[in-house]
Each structure stands twice: as C-alpha cells, then as structure tokens.
Write a protein that holds these residues in place. Structure first.
Motif, PDB file in Angstrom:
ATOM      1  N   ILE A  41      45.862   8.977 -13.638  1.00  0.00           N
ATOM      2  CA  ILE A  41      45.050   9.597 -14.699  1.00  0.00           C
ATOM      3  C   ILE A  41      43.658  10.008 -14.228  1.00  0.00           C
ATOM      4  O   ILE A  41      42.952  10.700 -14.947  1.00  0.00           O
ATOM      5  CB  ILE A  41      44.951   8.689 -15.957  1.00  0.00           C
ATOM      6  CG1 ILE A  41      44.325   7.353 -15.643  1.00  0.00           C
ATOM      7  CG2 ILE A  41      46.307   8.520 -16.583  1.00  0.00           C
ATOM      8  CD1 ILE A  41      44.109   6.489 -16.864  1.00  0.00           C
ATOM      9  N   CYS A  42      43.259   9.630 -12.999  1.00  0.00           N
ATOM     10  CA  CYS A  42      41.965  10.050 -12.452  1.00  0.00           C
ATOM     11  C   CYS A  42      41.950  11.568 -12.295  1.00  0.00           C
ATOM     12  O   CYS A  42      42.883  12.154 -11.754  1.00  0.00           O
ATOM     13  CB  CYS A  42      41.723   9.381 -11.100  1.00  0.00           C
ATOM     14  SG  CYS A  42      40.217   9.956 -10.274  1.00  0.00           S
ATOM     15  N   GLN A  43      40.895  12.199 -12.784  1.00  0.00           N
ATOM     16  CA  GLN A  43      40.762  13.656 -12.685  1.00  0.00           C
ATOM     17  C   GLN A  43      39.681  14.072 -11.688  1.00  0.00           C
ATOM     18  O   GLN A  43      39.417  15.260 -11.543  1.00  0.00           O
ATOM     19  CB  GLN A  43      40.449  14.245 -14.070  1.00  0.00           C
ATOM     20  CG  GLN A  43      41.567  14.055 -15.067  1.00  0.00           C
ATOM     21  CD  GLN A  43      42.826  14.800 -14.661  1.00  0.00           C
ATOM     22  OE1 GLN A  43      42.774  15.992 -14.395  1.00  0.00           O
ATOM     23  NE2 GLN A  43      43.941  14.091 -14.602  1.00  0.00           N
ATOM     24  N   HIS A  45      36.297  13.365 -11.623  1.00  0.00           N
ATOM     25  CA  HIS A  45      34.962  13.704 -12.131  1.00  0.00           C
ATOM     26  C   HIS A  45      33.858  13.131 -11.248  1.00  0.00           C
ATOM     27  O   HIS A  45      32.737  13.631 -11.248  1.00  0.00           O
ATOM     28  CB  HIS A  45      34.779  13.194 -13.564  1.00  0.00           C
ATOM     29  CG  HIS A  45      35.699  13.828 -14.544  1.00  0.00           C
ATOM     30  ND1 HIS A  45      35.527  15.105 -15.020  1.00  0.00           N
ATOM     31  CD2 HIS A  45      36.817  13.354 -15.146  1.00  0.00           C
ATOM     32  CE1 HIS A  45      36.494  15.396 -15.874  1.00  0.00           C
ATOM     33  NE2 HIS A  45      37.292  14.350 -15.965  1.00  0.00           N
ATOM     34  N   GLU A  62      42.278  15.525  -2.489  1.00  0.00           N
ATOM     35  CA  GLU A  62      42.692  15.541  -3.905  1.00  0.00           C
ATOM     36  C   GLU A  62      41.525  15.422  -4.868  1.00  0.00           C
ATOM     37  O   GLU A  62      41.671  15.697  -6.058  1.00  0.00           O
ATOM     38  CB  GLU A  62      43.701  14.421  -4.167  1.00  0.00           C
ATOM     39  CG  GLU A  62      45.028  14.646  -3.480  1.00  0.00           C
ATOM     40  CD  GLU A  62      46.052  13.624  -3.902  1.00  0.00           C
ATOM     41  OE1 GLU A  62      45.996  13.137  -5.053  1.00  0.00           O
ATOM     42  OE2 GLU A  62      46.913  13.312  -3.080  1.00  0.00           O
ATOM     43  N   LYS A  64      40.218  12.679  -5.936  1.00  0.00           N
ATOM     44  CA  LYS A  64      40.348  11.491  -6.779  1.00  0.00           C
ATOM     45  C   LYS A  64      39.547  10.331  -6.196  1.00  0.00           C
ATOM     46  O   LYS A  64      39.141  10.346  -5.042  1.00  0.00           O
ATOM     47  CB  LYS A  64      41.814  11.103  -6.926  1.00  0.00           C
ATOM     48  CG  LYS A  64      42.595  12.166  -7.691  1.00  0.00           C
ATOM     49  CD  LYS A  64      43.968  11.712  -8.027  1.00  0.00           C
ATOM     50  CE  LYS A  64      44.661  12.795  -8.848  1.00  0.00           C
ATOM     51  NZ  LYS A  64      45.709  12.263  -9.678  1.00  0.00           N
ATOM     52  N   CYS A  87      33.789   6.326 -16.807  1.00  0.00           N
ATOM     53  CA  CYS A  87      34.924   7.156 -16.398  1.00  0.00           C
ATOM     54  C   CYS A  87      35.471   7.863 -17.637  1.00  0.00           C
ATOM     55  O   CYS A  87      35.964   7.207 -18.559  1.00  0.00           O
ATOM     56  CB  CYS A  87      36.021   6.314 -15.749  1.00  0.00           C
ATOM     57  SG  CYS A  87      37.472   7.289 -15.302  1.00  0.00           S
ATOM     58  N   GLU A  89      38.116   9.499 -18.135  1.00  0.00           N
ATOM     59  CA  GLU A  89      39.569   9.383 -18.293  1.00  0.00           C
ATOM     60  C   GLU A  89      40.027   7.947 -18.511  1.00  0.00           C
ATOM     61  O   GLU A  89      41.190   7.701 -18.783  1.00  0.00           O
ATOM     62  CB  GLU A  89      40.279   9.952 -17.059  1.00  0.00           C
ATOM     63  CG  GLU A  89      39.896  11.377 -16.705  1.00  0.00           C
ATOM     64  CD  GLU A  89      40.146  12.368 -17.827  1.00  0.00           C
ATOM     65  OE1 GLU A  89      41.096  12.174 -18.603  1.00  0.00           O
ATOM     66  OE2 GLU A  89      39.381  13.346 -17.918  1.00  0.00           O
TER      67      GLU A  89
END
Length: 100
Positions: A41-43, A45, A62, A64, A87, A89
């Motif tokens: 679920i890490c995007q 940011h 990536e 992440k 965070c 997310e």
C-alpha cells in the motif's frame, strides 16, 4: 471511625520505571521496538524519509519506503512515531520487537 487513604494503582509501561512490592523504583524495562512497512500500500510519498531520515529512505527504482534500521533506539521513537502517523496511506506501523 477511621478513614482509609485512597491509593491509586501504579501502572508501569514499557520503558517506564516500575515499583517493586516495597515501593522502591527499579531499573527501567527495555522493550525493543521496530517499524514495519506494508509495501503493497506504500505509494512513495516519502514523508517518512523527510521526517526521520535516520530510519527511512526511498527505493530509487520503485520509489517505495526502505527501512534502513527496523529496530530503532529509544531516542528516535518520537521521530519514528511522527513519521508513521504522517504516512498518508497508513503503510507504516510500530511493533514491539521480534517478528512483526
């Protein structure tokens, strides 16, 4: 008639002094803390890296989160918790030591 003094119970949390049965303060308990990331679920940011670069970095490919040091020292706990709370997310969490 006699009065009984109200005595509040003593609570001890990890990292705080505990009282022994005689009321004397004993040494502090040391509970290992670690940070865990859910990469699904890490995007990327990178707020965690901005807030606590001692623990978090970002994968160059990536984008992440990369946790450089999963178990962190007590002096960084506040910074780590702020990074986790920020965070967007909800991909980070703090867990007690051992496997998370």
């Amino acid at each position: 008639m006699f009065q009984m003094a109200h005595m509040a119970p003593t609570l001890a949390w990890a990292g705080q002094p505990r009282d022994d049965k005689n009321g004397a303060t004993t040494k502090m308990e040391s509970v290992s803390m670690r940070v865990v990331a859910n990469l699904n679920i890490c995007q990327g940011h990178a707020r965690c890296e901005d807030l606590c670069p001692e623990i978090f970095s970002t994968d160059a490919i990536e984008g992440k989160v990369v946790i450089a040091q999963p178990e962190f020292p007590a002096e960084l706990e506040e910074k780590v918790r702020i990074a986790v709370r920020n965070c967007p997310e909800g991909a980070l969490r703090v867990a007690k030591g051992g496997k998370a």
